[in-house]
Design a protein around this motif. Structure first.
Motif, PDB file in Angstrom:
ATOM      1  N   LEU A  49       0.870  -1.183   0.000  1.00 56.08           N
ATOM      2  CA  LEU A  49       0.000   0.000   0.000  1.00 56.08           C
ATOM      3  C   LEU A  49       0.902   1.226   0.000  1.00 56.08           C
ATOM      4  O   LEU A  49       1.120   1.835   1.045  1.00 56.08           O
ATOM      5  CB  LEU A  49      -0.903  -0.003   1.239  1.00 56.08           C
ATOM      6  CG  LEU A  49      -1.943  -1.121   1.277  1.00 56.08           C
ATOM      7  CD1 LEU A  49      -2.527  -1.264   2.662  1.00 56.08           C
ATOM      8  CD2 LEU A  49      -3.041  -0.850   0.267  1.00 56.08           C
ATOM      9  N   THR A  52       1.801   4.891  -0.877  1.00 52.20           N
ATOM     10  CA  THR A  52       1.173   6.153  -1.258  1.00 52.20           C
ATOM     11  C   THR A  52       2.226   7.258  -1.317  1.00 52.20           C
ATOM     12  O   THR A  52       3.278   7.168  -0.689  1.00 52.20           O
ATOM     13  CB  THR A  52       0.068   6.569  -0.253  1.00 52.20           C
ATOM     14  OG1 THR A  52       0.671   6.811   1.030  1.00 52.20           O
ATOM     15  CG2 THR A  52      -1.001   5.509  -0.134  1.00 52.20           C
ATOM     16  N   MET A  58       0.049   6.488   5.501  1.00 53.31           N
ATOM     17  CA  MET A  58      -0.899   5.378   5.622  1.00 53.31           C
ATOM     18  C   MET A  58      -0.652   4.722   6.973  1.00 53.31           C
ATOM     19  O   MET A  58       0.483   4.711   7.456  1.00 53.31           O
ATOM     20  CB  MET A  58      -0.630   4.404   4.471  1.00 53.31           C
ATOM     21  CG  MET A  58      -1.548   3.222   4.373  1.00 53.31           C
ATOM     22  SD  MET A  58      -1.049   1.859   5.409  1.00 53.31           S
ATOM     23  CE  MET A  58       0.361   1.243   4.528  1.00 53.31           C
ATOM     24  N   PRO A  88       3.593   2.314   8.484  1.00 54.75           N
ATOM     25  CA  PRO A  88       3.677   1.635   7.176  1.00 54.75           C
ATOM     26  C   PRO A  88       5.032   0.968   6.901  1.00 54.75           C
ATOM     27  O   PRO A  88       5.120   0.085   6.057  1.00 54.75           O
ATOM     28  CB  PRO A  88       3.406   2.752   6.165  1.00 54.75           C
ATOM     29  CG  PRO A  88       3.591   4.034   6.910  1.00 54.75           C
ATOM     30  CD  PRO A  88       3.262   3.737   8.342  1.00 54.75           C
ATOM     31  N   HIS A 125      -6.735  -0.397   6.662  1.00 55.95           N
ATOM     32  CA  HIS A 125      -5.604   0.490   6.355  1.00 55.95           C
ATOM     33  C   HIS A 125      -6.173   1.835   5.947  1.00 55.95           C
ATOM     34  O   HIS A 125      -7.023   1.904   5.059  1.00 55.95           O
ATOM     35  CB  HIS A 125      -4.723  -0.123   5.261  1.00 55.95           C
ATOM     36  CG  HIS A 125      -4.045  -1.377   5.728  1.00 55.95           C
ATOM     37  ND1 HIS A 125      -4.631  -2.615   5.629  1.00 55.95           N
ATOM     38  CD2 HIS A 125      -2.857  -1.560   6.350  1.00 55.95           C
ATOM     39  CE1 HIS A 125      -3.829  -3.516   6.160  1.00 55.95           C
ATOM     40  NE2 HIS A 125      -2.741  -2.911   6.608  1.00 55.95           N
ATOM     41  N   ILE A 181      -5.629   5.853   4.721  1.00 53.76           N
ATOM     42  CA  ILE A 181      -4.713   6.689   3.933  1.00 53.76           C
ATOM     43  C   ILE A 181      -5.132   8.139   4.101  1.00 53.76           C
ATOM     44  O   ILE A 181      -6.329   8.467   3.974  1.00 53.76           O
ATOM     45  CB  ILE A 181      -4.762   6.267   2.444  1.00 53.76           C
ATOM     46  CG1 ILE A 181      -4.238   4.831   2.302  1.00 53.76           C
ATOM     47  CG2 ILE A 181      -3.974   7.232   1.564  1.00 53.76           C
ATOM     48  CD1 ILE A 181      -4.391   4.250   0.912  1.00 53.76           C
ATOM     49  N   TYR A 218      -2.257   6.782  -4.332  1.00 59.08           N
ATOM     50  CA  TYR A 218      -1.452   5.635  -4.732  1.00 59.08           C
ATOM     51  C   TYR A 218      -0.445   6.083  -5.792  1.00 59.08           C
ATOM     52  O   TYR A 218      -0.804   6.828  -6.713  1.00 59.08           O
ATOM     53  CB  TYR A 218      -2.319   4.535  -5.340  1.00 59.08           C
ATOM     54  CG  TYR A 218      -3.106   3.723  -4.339  1.00 59.08           C
ATOM     55  CD1 TYR A 218      -2.535   3.304  -3.144  1.00 59.08           C
ATOM     56  CD2 TYR A 218      -4.411   3.331  -4.609  1.00 59.08           C
ATOM     57  CE1 TYR A 218      -3.252   2.544  -2.234  1.00 59.08           C
ATOM     58  CE2 TYR A 218      -5.136   2.568  -3.699  1.00 59.08           C
ATOM     59  CZ  TYR A 218      -4.551   2.179  -2.525  1.00 59.08           C
ATOM     60  OH  TYR A 218      -5.256   1.423  -1.638  1.00 59.08           O
TER      61      TYR A 218
END
Ligand SMILES: O=C(O)CCC(=O)C(=O)O
Length: 145
Positions: free
Chosen positions: A22, A24, A29, A99, A120, A122, A128
């Motif tokens: 994940l 970003t 996150m 993260p 999760h 964000i 992303y």
């Protein structure tokens, strides 16, 4: 994710950083891991490397050119797994995961199940990365509160 580690047969989750999957930009996150049952060493609790978030990101799971996915490796040294500490918690506990924090869970070798729920989140200012394996469609952008 609802994670169901079944008595005696629940498998391991190998050591990883959530940002591998994940990712970003900026990296904002958090993983929220809720214990739905008591979690201890025997039934496969989480383990983490204290201060391991300072190691930096070791890999990313990205979309491959031409289709499919691949790992992009930045550092292939093994995790110092001898430093892992068990995070034994009671039902109802929330574990907040940075993260970059390396963590894993081992097999459930006990007759007790270990259920957990993870989420999760964000930051609304993040998105992303273009090559992240996961993408949102324009009709379903990331939403903020
Ligand atoms: O609950 C587990 O066994 C592993 C969960 C995990 O590694 C995660 O949510 O990133």
């Amino acid at each position: 994710m609802y994670i169901f580690k079944q008595p005696n047969i629940g498998g391991e989750v190998t050591c990883h950083q959530d940002a591998t999957f994940l990712y970003t930009e900026p990296l904002r996150m958090l993983g929220l891991w809720f214990a739905l049952e008591d979690a201890g060493v025997e039934n496969g609790c989480l383990w983490a490397i204290p201060s391991g978030h300072n190691f930096g990101l070791k890999s990313r799971f990205v979309r491959a050119e031409g289709g499919g996915t691949r790992f992009e490796i930045f550092d292939n040294t093994p995790w110092p797994e001898a430093k892992l500490q068990p995070l034994e918690v009671e039902k109802g506990t929330l574990i907040v995961l940075h993260p970059l924090l390396p963590h894993l869970s081992r097999e459930n070798t006990s007759p007790r199940s270990r259920h957990a729920y993870t989420l999760h989140i964000i930051d609304v200012s993040a998105h992303y990365a273009k090559d992240n394996w996961l993408q949102r469609s324009p009709e379903m952008p990331l939403r903020g509160f």
